[in-house]
Design an enzyme around this catalytic site. Sequence first.
Site, mmCIF file in Angstrom:
data_model
loop_
_atom_site.group_PDB
_atom_site.id
_atom_site.type_symbol
_atom_site.label_atom_id
_atom_site.label_comp_id
_atom_site.label_asym_id
_atom_site.label_seq_id
_atom_site.Cartn_x
_atom_site.Cartn_y
_atom_site.Cartn_z
ATOM 1 N N LYS A 114 0.793 -1.216 0.000
ATOM 2 C CA LYS A 114 0.000 0.000 0.000
ATOM 3 C C LYS A 114 0.831 1.275 0.000
ATOM 4 O O LYS A 114 0.307 2.347 -0.266
ATOM 5 C CB LYS A 114 -0.968 0.011 1.193
ATOM 6 C CG LYS A 114 -1.829 -1.222 1.316
ATOM 7 C CD LYS A 114 -2.687 -1.484 0.109
ATOM 8 C CE LYS A 114 -3.948 -0.681 0.157
ATOM 9 N NZ LYS A 114 -5.006 -1.215 -0.714
HETATM 10 C C1 LIG Z 1 -2.576 -7.181 4.075
HETATM 11 C C2 LIG Z 1 -3.175 -6.754 2.784
HETATM 12 N N1 LIG Z 1 -3.131 -7.603 1.750
HETATM 13 C C3 LIG Z 1 -3.673 -7.263 0.566
HETATM 14 C C4 LIG Z 1 -4.315 -6.076 0.356
HETATM 15 C C5 LIG Z 1 -5.005 -5.854 -0.973
HETATM 16 O O1 LIG Z 1 -4.550 -4.818 -1.738
HETATM 17 P P1 LIG Z 1 -5.548 -3.999 -2.640
HETATM 18 O O2 LIG Z 1 -6.268 -3.022 -1.756
HETATM 19 O O3 LIG Z 1 -4.661 -3.307 -3.618
HETATM 20 O O4 LIG Z 1 -6.506 -4.912 -3.293
HETATM 21 C C6 LIG Z 1 -4.395 -5.168 1.403
HETATM 22 C C7 LIG Z 1 -5.113 -3.894 1.268
HETATM 23 O O5 LIG Z 1 -5.292 -3.152 2.193
HETATM 24 C C8 LIG Z 1 -3.808 -5.510 2.649
HETATM 25 O O6 LIG Z 1 -3.845 -4.698 3.704
#
Ligand SMILES: Cc1ncc(COP(=O)(O)O)c(C=O)c1O
Length: 471
Positions: A49
């Site tokens: 992120k």
């Molecule tokens: C631990 C974790 N994995 C995966 C994601 C997924 O990413 P995206 O928001 O780009 O789909 C997030 C999003 O906040 C996350 O905090």
Amino acid sequence: MRYAGSILELIGGTPLVRLTRVTRELGPAEAQPLILGKLEALNPGGSVKDRIALPMIEAAERDGLLRPGGTIIEPTSGNTGHGLAIAAALRGYRCIFVMADKQSAEKQALLRAYGAEVVLCPTNVPPESPESYYSVAARLARDIPGAFKPDQYWNMENPRAHERTTGPEIWEQTEGRITHLVASAGTGGTVSGVAHHLKRQKPEIVVVGADPEGSVLSGDTARPYLTEGIGEDFFPGTFDPAVVDRWVRVSDRDAFAMARRITREEGILAGESCGTAVVAALTVARELLASGAAAREAVFVVILPDGGRSYLSKLYNDEWMRANGLLASPGAIIRVADLLADRHRDGRLPDLVLARTTQRVGEAIDLFERYGISQVPVSQDPEGNAVGGIVGSITEKGLLDRAYRDPSIVERTVGEVMDRPLPTVEVGAALDEAFAKLAAGAPALVAVEGGTPVGVVSRLDLLEFLAHRRA
Ligand SMILES: Cc1ncc(COP(=O)(O)O)c(C=O)c1O
């Protein structure tokens, strides 16, 4: 000299690493697809992120939505917060993060460490409830002057950041040989942005969405689950469902177990959503191998969104895992048969030692001595050894009690002096069951397979087995 102008310049450019241990079940390495993890935990804020935080802030500055002295307010599970908090620290903005109370204590503490304020809201309320973290964040953004809500769920800078950075990195790192992209989705920014870029280069790339059970993104009915950061109970504007060619739905139990394996076996400290994505990758790789397609040519890139430091009190805490039904005691997965197999490897005991009702007690005592054992089931059948033939048991302790009072019993038959039969346990039963029976007072158990006794399991056997497994 080689240095970065600020920590913000060190975002992105994360490496790919081959997974070689958790992939063992796929067979010999040379016949397997190449499964590469993209290590997003190596970003300065510890997650994927980081990539979207600065672009969202810069776009808001350009559009006049965020001015010096302004406040950034965001509903976030933590990782976006860390990215935003880092960027805000360098640019001098105040930050308020609103999150569901299921998020780990470490994530909250980290945000506060960067100087941000944290507001907690209940987890199990619908998004439209005034108590939900989405609603609370919206209210704060309305009420605080100079507030800006980046709104990662609707801000198209989110997927664009991945289209501009993560996608091209993967394309270059794999020299265009990627065949499968595996990613979980929260806002869907990662999977949508990366897939848009990659599919423009090579439309036949298969995009695999990894989703927790209980998330609507893969079409499940919304219900609570424990995996953090991914899956949703609504469709975010930043998610383009058309990019996902197929979904693999993963239970909390499998995701958490795999995250722990990635850490212990690959040495990559993994968060839960890494577990979800790797389970999905292995599922698709297994199918590919079974289909007889040229699996060896396949190159999987699995996005590993964050590391495990944020989950030390949950995913990496055995007590929490057990309390939430995510970690079985070792005895629930080990079978009585495993203990017997282990003992037979020692070669010190025949499979089963039985005494006969017609034998003299003195002869039975010889059995104790010869095999170093303390109890023997007694069969009334002179030859066979069906469970039905077992009518009693003799134990070192029981015989000693009697022989001490009446030494002549060594001349009597076993049938005359024997005690009750030992309780039985199926070889397929969990070791937990054997433990429970021994703990309830049985001196030993007769292990049974298909109606035939195949061994005796004593307390000492269980202790020795546990000691060897630890060693
Ligand atoms: C631990 C974790 N994995 C995966 C994601 C997924 O990413 P995206 O928001 O780009 O789909 C997030 C999003 O906040 C996350 O905090």
